[in-house]
Design a protein around this motif. Sequence first.
Motif, short mmCIF file in Angstrom:
data_model
loop_
_atom_site.label_atom_id
_atom_site.label_comp_id
_atom_site.label_asym_id
_atom_site.label_seq_id
_atom_site.Cartn_x
_atom_site.Cartn_y
_atom_site.Cartn_z
N CYS A 1 4.61 2.46 -4.88
CA CYS A 1 4.62 2.82 -6.30
C CYS A 1 3.23 3.38 -6.62
O CYS A 1 2.29 3.24 -5.84
CB CYS A 1 4.92 1.60 -7.17
N CYS B 1 9.05 0.59 -3.91
CA CYS B 1 7.76 0.29 -3.29
C CYS B 1 7.93 -0.85 -2.28
O CYS B 1 8.55 -1.86 -2.59
CB CYS B 1 6.77 -0.11 -4.38
N HIS C 1 0.36 0.74 -6.54
CA HIS C 1 -0.06 0.30 -5.20
C HIS C 1 -0.70 1.42 -4.40
O HIS C 1 -1.66 1.20 -3.67
CB HIS C 1 1.11 -0.34 -4.45
N CYS D 1 6.02 -4.13 -3.97
CA CYS D 1 6.43 -4.85 -5.18
C CYS D 1 7.87 -4.58 -5.60
O CYS D 1 8.38 -5.25 -6.50
CB CYS D 1 5.48 -4.50 -6.32
ZN LIG Z 1 4.15 -1.38 -5.73
#
Ligand SMILES: [Zn+2]
Length: 461
Positions: free
Chosen positions: A34, A5, A37, A8
């Motif tokens: 991800c 991602c 998110h 993150c």
């Molecule tokens: Zn993420």
Amino acid sequence: MSRKCIICGKPAGSREHLFPAAFGGRRVSKKIYCEAHNNALGIHVVALLEALEYFNAALGVRSDHRRSPKPYEVEVETGERFHVLRDQFDIAPPRPLRETPELVERSATLKFSSKEQFYEWAESQRRDGYKVQKISESKFEKQYFSGPIKLSMEFGNEEFRRAIAYLGLTYLAHYYPDAARQSGLESIKLYVLGEEPVEDRVWWVDPHKITSCVSGEFKATHFVTVVIEEGGNSYAQVGFFGNLCLTVSLGSVQGVKPECVTTYINSTAESAAPDIDVIVDRELGGGIHLGSPEQGKEYLSKVIGGEIAHPVSQILKALDDEHLNAEVEGIRRRLDDAQGQPKDVRENVLVEIVDEQGQRIFNHLHTGISELIERNRDFPAHIRARLEELIAPDSDSPSGLSDAALTALERGKIGFANEISRLQENGQLTDETLKLLLAGGLGCAAVLRPVLDDFQASLPQ
Ligand SMILES: [Zn+2]
């Protein structure tokens, strides 16, 4: 290759749409966000929809998550709700029974645009645990929309601009996956997450200054351009419906050659296929008109001051033109086909066409009568009241119009049909005159003439 991602660093793979599914985006990626998110960033699509949903419906865009295009719902002064899809206005189905407990366990008269709509509604009530019983059914009548539509659209607010930054960031990550994970983009990511204020990161661009490189055959409704400048500054420019255009400054990236990548999106494409839903134009070292925050403010103040045509009215006009052209083409073909047929066949075709144009004819009537009242403010009150009756809605009548309005509409239809016949006989029925008849002064005059003749004759001498 599995990706992490861009926000993150946890495993990506959420199959997010590059361009939002609700706007007809047909391409997904598993390499950018991800699951968590992708879900959290869904608020940006909601913000875009709040501003632009009407245009989606007027264009007939089908969300990638749905089987058919979603109509836009409008409520008129009488409280009736209509669905707008492309250039069609239909009565909206009643609200679900779980939202209208006052209707449960009693009989009520409900309006539907068609039998199909009734069955669909009844079926969905059954799924909610209600039993719907049809007691009687009245003759199906066409519903008229006595508008006007009041669109409340919020452009350029903080949410809308954040959504533009989200789109730009997503496309940058799509074309430059390594750069998207560099520290120079941290600030824009915080902004996209709502953790930093907008400031001058996103600005409006005058759409007239943007040149499109897409061929005329591809119908581009939207575009997203990612720009990497010499030295590493990166930008994205997003254009909706050819008229709403914004640039976002994304931040600095390293190790990428200067380049300009534009993705043109056709939001009415049914599925993803080469040159059908998207076209990508990639130009090494290329540049575009990015504008600047100052120019953006200048552009906005000109729009507000009326110096530049409002982008929203430009989009509405383009949509109207598109609908009108399609309509004219269809009518022309049917009138041409009917030529040489016996008189009664020709007349039937004409009656059919005029009936189908009922809403446009009512719009002519509405415009004509409203302007007449507006221009003659010194009319005695009883005359004004009677003129207003000619276009008055009535939510209790199956057609949605008062008796007087329905009678006026029928007269207007005759005037409209006579005008088509007259133009045809004089060899003046061209695409241009047909357009003026359907949506211009020619049609308005043709509809108004017999209605006002009747009106005058009905006045006491
Ligand atoms: Zn993420």
